[in-house]
Design a protein around this motif. Structure first.
Motif, PDB file in Angstrom:
ATOM      1  N   PHE A  65      37.236  24.099  56.930  1.00 25.75           N
ATOM      2  CA  PHE A  65      37.231  25.564  56.872  1.00 25.75           C
ATOM      3  C   PHE A  65      35.801  26.098  56.950  1.00 25.75           C
ATOM      4  N   ARG A  66      34.892  25.472  56.207  1.00 32.30           N
ATOM      5  CA  ARG A  66      33.502  25.934  56.215  1.00 32.30           C
ATOM      6  C   ARG A  66      32.872  25.729  57.588  1.00 32.30           C
ATOM      7  N   ASP A  67      33.190  24.610  58.226  1.00 33.73           N
ATOM      8  CA  ASP A  67      32.645  24.325  59.550  1.00 33.73           C
ATOM      9  C   ASP A  67      33.153  25.336  60.577  1.00 33.73           C
ATOM     10  N   ALA A  68      34.385  25.782  60.376  1.00 38.48           N
ATOM     11  CA  ALA A  68      34.979  26.758  61.304  1.00 38.48           C
ATOM     12  C   ALA A  68      34.587  28.194  60.973  1.00 38.48           C
ATOM     13  N   GLY A  69      33.900  28.400  59.855  1.00 32.08           N
ATOM     14  CA  GLY A  69      33.557  29.757  59.440  1.00 32.08           C
ATOM     15  C   GLY A  69      34.763  30.547  58.976  1.00 32.08           C
ATOM     16  N   ASP A  70      35.805  29.828  58.532  1.00 31.62           N
ATOM     17  CA  ASP A  70      37.059  30.463  58.099  1.00 31.62           C
ATOM     18  C   ASP A  70      36.990  30.699  56.587  1.00 31.62           C
ATOM     19  N   THR A  71      36.504  31.886  56.200  1.00 31.53           N
ATOM     20  CA  THR A  71      36.322  32.154  54.766  1.00 31.53           C
ATOM     21  C   THR A  71      37.655  32.329  54.054  1.00 31.53           C
ATOM     22  N   TRP A  72      38.666  32.858  54.745  1.00 28.54           N
ATOM     23  CA  TRP A  72      39.985  32.993  54.113  1.00 28.54           C
ATOM     24  C   TRP A  72      40.509  31.617  53.729  1.00 28.54           C
ATOM     25  N   GLY A  73      40.461  30.685  54.675  1.00 29.64           N
ATOM     26  CA  GLY A  73      40.917  29.333  54.387  1.00 29.64           C
ATOM     27  C   GLY A  73      40.058  28.656  53.326  1.00 29.64           C
ATOM     28  N   GLU A  74      38.745  28.920  53.358  1.00 26.11           N
ATOM     29  CA  GLU A  74      37.847  28.341  52.358  1.00 26.11           C
ATOM     30  C   GLU A  74      38.275  28.749  50.946  1.00 26.11           C
ATOM     31  N   VAL A  84      34.162  34.088  47.371  1.00 23.28           N
ATOM     32  CA  VAL A  84      34.408  34.070  48.817  1.00 23.28           C
ATOM     33  C   VAL A  84      35.389  35.179  49.202  1.00 23.28           C
ATOM     34  N   ALA A  85      36.472  35.323  48.435  1.00 15.26           N
ATOM     35  CA  ALA A  85      37.474  36.345  48.741  1.00 15.26           C
ATOM     36  C   ALA A  85      36.885  37.747  48.651  1.00 15.26           C
ATOM     37  N   LYS A  86      36.052  37.976  47.656  1.00 13.82           N
ATOM     38  CA  LYS A  86      35.430  39.298  47.520  1.00 13.82           C
ATOM     39  C   LYS A  86      34.514  39.606  48.693  1.00 13.82           C
ATOM     40  N   ARG A  87      33.749  38.595  49.144  1.00 12.38           N
ATOM     41  CA  ARG A  87      32.879  38.807  50.306  1.00 12.38           C
ATOM     42  C   ARG A  87      33.704  39.159  51.542  1.00 12.38           C
ATOM     43  N   GLU A 106      41.681  37.287  46.526  1.00  7.29           N
ATOM     44  CA  GLU A 106      41.101  37.670  45.250  1.00  7.29           C
ATOM     45  C   GLU A 106      42.149  37.630  44.141  1.00  7.29           C
ATOM     46  N   ALA A 107      43.355  38.141  44.433  1.00 12.05           N
ATOM     47  CA  ALA A 107      44.421  38.131  43.424  1.00 12.05           C
ATOM     48  C   ALA A 107      44.801  36.710  43.031  1.00 12.05           C
ATOM     49  N   ILE A 108      44.874  35.817  44.020  1.00 14.08           N
ATOM     50  CA  ILE A 108      45.232  34.424  43.736  1.00 14.08           C
ATOM     51  C   ILE A 108      44.162  33.759  42.878  1.00 14.08           C
ATOM     52  N   ALA A 109      42.909  33.957  43.240  1.00 15.23           N
ATOM     53  CA  ALA A 109      41.818  33.344  42.477  1.00 15.23           C
ATOM     54  C   ALA A 109      41.777  33.869  41.046  1.00 15.23           C
ATOM     55  N   LEU A 110      41.978  35.171  40.884  1.00 18.34           N
ATOM     56  CA  LEU A 110      41.965  35.762  39.547  1.00 18.34           C
ATOM     57  C   LEU A 110      43.109  35.219  38.695  1.00 18.34           C
ATOM     58  N   HIS A 111      44.260  35.058  39.296  1.00 20.01           N
ATOM     59  CA  HIS A 111      45.402  34.528  38.543  1.00 20.01           C
ATOM     60  C   HIS A 111      45.110  33.116  38.035  1.00 20.01           C
ATOM     61  N   HIS A 112      44.611  32.276  38.925  1.00 13.36           N
ATOM     62  CA  HIS A 112      44.296  30.908  38.507  1.00 13.36           C
ATOM     63  C   HIS A 112      43.172  30.889  37.477  1.00 13.36           C
ATOM     64  N   ARG A 113      42.200  31.758  37.673  1.00 16.88           N
ATOM     65  CA  ARG A 113      41.101  31.833  36.710  1.00 16.88           C
ATOM     66  C   ARG A 113      41.633  32.237  35.326  1.00 16.88           C
ATOM     67  N   GLY A 114      42.613  33.126  35.309  1.00 18.90           N
ATOM     68  CA  GLY A 114      43.208  33.546  34.040  1.00 18.90           C
ATOM     69  C   GLY A 114      43.803  32.378  33.279  1.00 18.90           C
ATOM     70  N   TRP A 115      44.494  31.486  33.987  1.00 24.62           N
ATOM     71  CA  TRP A 115      45.098  30.337  33.293  1.00 24.62           C
ATOM     72  C   TRP A 115      44.044  29.359  32.786  1.00 24.62           C
ATOM     73  N   ALA A 116      42.972  29.228  33.550  1.00 26.80           N
ATOM     74  CA  ALA A 116      41.896  28.376  33.057  1.00 26.80           C
ATOM     75  C   ALA A 116      41.307  28.925  31.761  1.00 26.80           C
ATOM     76  N   PHE A 129      44.172  38.512  34.523  1.00 21.61           N
ATOM     77  CA  PHE A 129      45.571  38.761  34.884  1.00 21.61           C
ATOM     78  C   PHE A 129      45.793  40.238  35.246  1.00 21.61           C
ATOM     79  N   GLU A 130      45.136  41.138  34.523  1.00 23.89           N
ATOM     80  CA  GLU A 130      45.300  42.561  34.823  1.00 23.89           C
ATOM     81  C   GLU A 130      44.739  42.896  36.203  1.00 23.89           C
ATOM     82  N   GLN A 131      43.570  42.331  36.537  1.00 23.94           N
ATOM     83  CA  GLN A 131      43.007  42.581  37.865  1.00 23.94           C
ATOM     84  C   GLN A 131      43.906  42.007  38.958  1.00 23.94           C
ATOM     85  N   SER A 132      44.406  40.803  38.731  1.00 22.79           N
ATOM     86  CA  SER A 132      45.288  40.175  39.711  1.00 22.79           C
ATOM     87  C   SER A 132      46.568  40.982  39.890  1.00 22.79           C
TER      88      SER A 132
END
Length: 869
Positions: free
Chosen positions: A687-696, A726-729, A736-746, A760-763
């Motif tokens: 993903f990084r080699d392809a410049g695909d930030t969504w996939g990254e 990456v999602a915010k950029r 962003e919602a997916i990352a925030l959700h996982h971050r909440g569980w951590a 969780f509220e932001q997500s």
């Protein structure tokens, strides 16, 4: 400020409708209008002389300031002009009504108007406000009630379209706005309303030929029985559906049920409807009437469900109540007393024709000189509403006499249409044919091509399909079709969207089949949406993601029609490519199960597929079900998909297949964590080699999940933080919602509940804005754990109840869930708060989704107050 409080309130803070008129001469009409407004649960704001101890001018100005809608009623009198004033209170009220306030104006017919009132009506016309004529209080009440309902529906739809294509209760597709008044159907509407209000009646079918007004009547009847169906009303347009097997999918789509490949649609429909008192309006069933057994199964499985169907024929199901819709009442000229304007205006077909003429020619008056021609037009068209509307559209440039002459000639030439059709169906087809003969050649060709669009279409789409029409100016031709009432136009935000009525679309498709290039034109229709997919593929991964998901949802029927054509004509590579470009849309809007069926058809075709097509089809048939039987089927298939993508140099495709492969390896009976790690590391590098930030961002989240499974919470948190950055950029709300959700569980696992709550509220906020049901359910479940951990038993139960209901209603109840709230709930159920939790759980299941989100996002001080009460 006047000496009294200008903040005049109305009951329950309902929408306020200001009614302006003279008092004495229109007293019966005012009473009728008040009743019509109150029937819609709106608040009439009516100035009656002496009703308040304030100066009249101050009073009506204050009322206007606090009103939302202006209704003007005008008869003969201009009204009293007070000493020192230049205009009457009647005109002053109109002038003071804010420019942006919606205005509905009604003028009494058959009276001699004072000159100054004539001047006021002329000014109203110059202001661009068209008015409707009425004959008596009953007719006026019906006009006002219908127009207000239409206005409110349009305002509601506009507001909802800014954030989503769905606007009903819990994601259901709501009733479309009625664009015209319903005329001459009072008894039929009352009959249908009476049947729908009877709990013993489960299926009502309105029958009649095309163009007779079945859809319009069904919408009006459904609106009148809203209070009887607390579970909501869902509208299902079956006109674009040609395969009866697709009817359950169309119903599921209208109900907001997500087909993500984790179970059958029949099961999901049963779950979504099992305890819901709701009305399902199935429009245009006749072409898929073989789906009647599926409709019967729904009624059997869901005891609270009532179905209102429109069809040219009955469904022939046990318990069906048929309501046949015939033509509008025709005038009956009296040979002894000659023609009469008042007698003609007591006939519904004449009333409708005159009403539709005034929509294009506001100064039209029915007179002794033209009434006989109008009556003969209505008789010639057999009182069929659509035929009358099509003819009335020509009154902009033709007098009734000229219209009648041309109409009689064309209908005689056409001989009443195809002889194998029922009489009234021949009448409407003949009138459509007559209408098209009045068009220029480019407009006639364009109409035939527009029949290819399933649902609405934009000007850009019309221009694309019009390519190659000799001497064509698409905008001019489209305007010609709109002026002739053959095409309808509505504004959605800053875009104009066009559509054809079912009867007109069928005529257009019949005409298209007679053209030698019909097959190429069907290809061109599909190519437009393939091109659209290519244009928006990367837009779906960035800042315009929300806008494009909504736009594509509006095009759902066209997208399906394009895929169906590609599959039916063996264009396997194009079909796979098209599915790939819209991956994010299929995911967020819940259609991956449907895509899997399409791609399975590609694999089952027996055709020799190129590597990229096979890689794509293998991915979609495996990746969305990575939790099902991973050992024997998914792992080999996903490995093959990744390898085929690699051969083609498609780094993002290979990387995405490797993510799904890693998840399948982790879900195997004997999880292979090292191989999953290796696949994810390779995926991230690709993903990084392809410049695909969504996939990254997706790869980083998945790497964090693996770290959590191995109990390395700090490492997981670092991965989630990277993904979030990456999602915010990228401006990717979904990532962003997916990352925030996982971050909440951590954070929960680290005991940092306050930080977890914020995540969780932001997500949840992002998911709700996208109308991403799965993300909303995840957010509610994350906050359930936070509240349970804080000892907020009632709030925890309410949130979990809302999440459970959302999953059931949207078909997400079987999906694999990255959520650990169960362990917190189990602790409550094992303690003294179990009863309170169960009660709150039941209350949460009654919440609408938007209300559940608002409840979840209440801040600390509100939560404290709620816990006390």
């Amino acid at each position: 400020m006047s000496p009294f409080d200008r903040a005049i309130r109305t009951p329950d803070q309902r929408l306020r409708v200001f009614v302006s008129s003279t008092l004495r001469e229109l007293a019966p009409e005012r009473r009728a209008v008040r009743a019509a407004i109150e029937q819609l649960n709106l608040a009439p704001v009516m100035f009656e002389l002496g009703a308040r101890p304030h100066p009249p001018q101050d009073l009506y100005r204050a009322y206007l300031e606090q009103s939302d809608i202006f209704v003007g009623l005008y008869s003969a009198s201009y009204g009293w002009v007070a000493p020192g004033d230049e205009v009457s209170g009647l005109e002053d009220e109109y002038r003071l009504a804010a420019h942006e306030m919606p205005k509905l104006v009604y003028v009494k017919e058959g009276v001699e108007r004072e000159p100054r009132l004539q001047e006021l009506l002329a000014r109203i016309k110059v202001d661009g406000i068209s008015y409707v004529y009425f004959t008596d209080a009953d007719q006026l009440a019906e006009l006002v009630r219908t127009d207000l309902a239409t206005l409110l529906a349009e305002r509601f739809a506009r507001g909802a379209n800014e954030v989503a294509s769905r606007d009903g209760l819990d994601g259901t597709v709501e009733l479309p706005a009625a664009l015209t008044a319903l005329i001459g159907r009072e008894s039929e509407v009352e009959l249908v309303v009476g049947l729908l209000a009877d709990d013993a009646v489960r299926l009502v079918t309105i029958t009649g030929p095309g163009g007779i007004g079945k859809s319009r009547l069904s919408i009006d009847a459904a609106n009148r029985v809203r209070d009887s169906f607390p579970g909501g009303i869902a509208f299902v347009d079956l006109a674009p559906v040609t395969n009866p097997d697709r009817v359950p999918a169309a119903i599921a789509d209208a109900l907001g049920i997500r087909d993500i490949g984790d179970g059958t649609l029949d099961e999901k429909l049963r779950m979504a409807l099992r305890d819901r008192r709701m009305l399902l309006l199935l429009d245009n069933v006749e072409q898929v009437v073989e789906a009647a057994p599926a409709i019967r199964s729904l009624l059997t499985d869901a005891p609270g469900l009532t179905v209102l169907a429109t069809s040219r024929i009955l469904l022939r199901l046990t318990g069906e109540h048929g309501v046949e819709l015939g033509p509008l009442a025709l005038p009956d000229p009296d040979p002894d007393h000659g023609v009469s304007v008042s007698r003609a205006l007591s006939t519904s077909s004449v009333i409708l024709f005159v009403d539709r003429v005034r929509a294009v020619k506001p100064d039209f008056e029915l007179t002794d000189q033209n009434v006989e021609d109008v009556e003969r037009i209505c008789i010639a068209l057999d009182g069929v509403p659509l035929a009358l509307e099509l003819a009335a559209a020509r009154a902009r440039v033709l007098t009734p006499a000229e219209l009648l002459e041309r109409l009689d000639h064309r209908l005689l030439v056409l001989g009443g249409g195809a002889r194998d059709l029922p009489a009234r169906q021949r009448s409407i087809r003949s009138t459509i044919e007559w209408s098209t003969q009045l068009l220029g050649a480019p407009a006639r060709q364009l109409l035939a091509r527009l029949g290819l669009f399933a649902g609405g279409f934009t000007l850009d789409a019309a221009e694309w399909i019009a390519d190659g029409i000799p001497e064509a100016n698409t905008l001019d031709s489209l305007s010609e079709l709109v002026d002739g009432s053959l095409v309808r136009q509505q504004d959605r935000g800053d875009r104009a969207v066009f559509s054809l009525l079912a009867a007109v679309r069928q005529y257009a498709l019949d005409e298209l089949e007679h053209q030698p290039d019909a097959a190429q034109l069907r290809d061109r229709h599909a190519q437009y949406f393939v091109r659209l997919g290519e244009q928006v593929e990367f837009e779906l991964e960035g800042a315009t993601q929300l806008e494009w998901i909504g736009r594509l949802a509006e095009e759902g029927d066209n997208l399906r029609a394009a895929v169906r054509h590609l599959l039916d004509t063996g264009q396997w590579a194009t079909a796979a490519h098209f599915a790939w470009t819209l991956y994010v849309y299929w995911w967020v809007d819940g259609h991956l199960g449907e895509v899997r069926e399409w791609m399975q058809e590609v694999l089952d075709s027996g055709a020799e597929l190129d590597d990229l097509t096979r890689a794509t089809a293998m991915y979609f048939t495996r990746a969305i079900a990575f939790w099902q039987d991973p050992d024997e089927w998914l792992v080999p298939g996903l490995g093959e998909s990744a390898e085929l993508f690699r051969r083609e140099g498609e780094r993002s495709g290979e990387a995405l297949a490797l993510i799904s492969l890693a998840l399948a390896l982790l879900g195997a009976r004997q999880p292979d964590t090292p191989r999953a790690d290796e696949a994810l590391d390779t995926s991230l590098a690709l993903f990084r080699d392809a410049g695909d930030t969504w996939g990254e961002a997706m790869a980083l989240v998945t790497l964090g999940r693996v770290a959590l499974l191995t109990r390395d919470v700090r490492a997981a948190l670092a991965r989630f933080d990277e993904s979030l950055a990456v999602a915010k950029r990228q401006g990717d709300d979904l990532g962003e919602a997916i990352a925030l959700h996982h971050r909440g569980w951590a954070e929960v696992l680290l005991g940092e509940f306050a930080i977890a709550r914020d995540c969780f509220e932001q997500s949840l906020t992002l998911s709700a804005r996208m109308r991403h049901d799965e993300g909303v359910a995840y957010g509610l479940e994350g906050l359930t754990a936070v509240e349970a951990g804080a000892g907020e038993v009632t709030r925890a139960g309410t949130l979990l109840g809302a999440s459970s209901m959302l999953r059931e209603r949207t078909g997400l109840y079987n999906a694999p869930s990255f959520s650990f709230h169960e362990q917190f709930v189990d602790d409550i159920l094992a303690g003294p708060g179990a009863e309170a939790f169960e009660s709150a759980l039941a209350r949460g299941r009654q919440l609408r989704v938007d209300d559940a989100v608002a409840f979840a996002l209440q801040r600390d001080e509100v939560r404290a107050e709620a816990s006390v009460t």
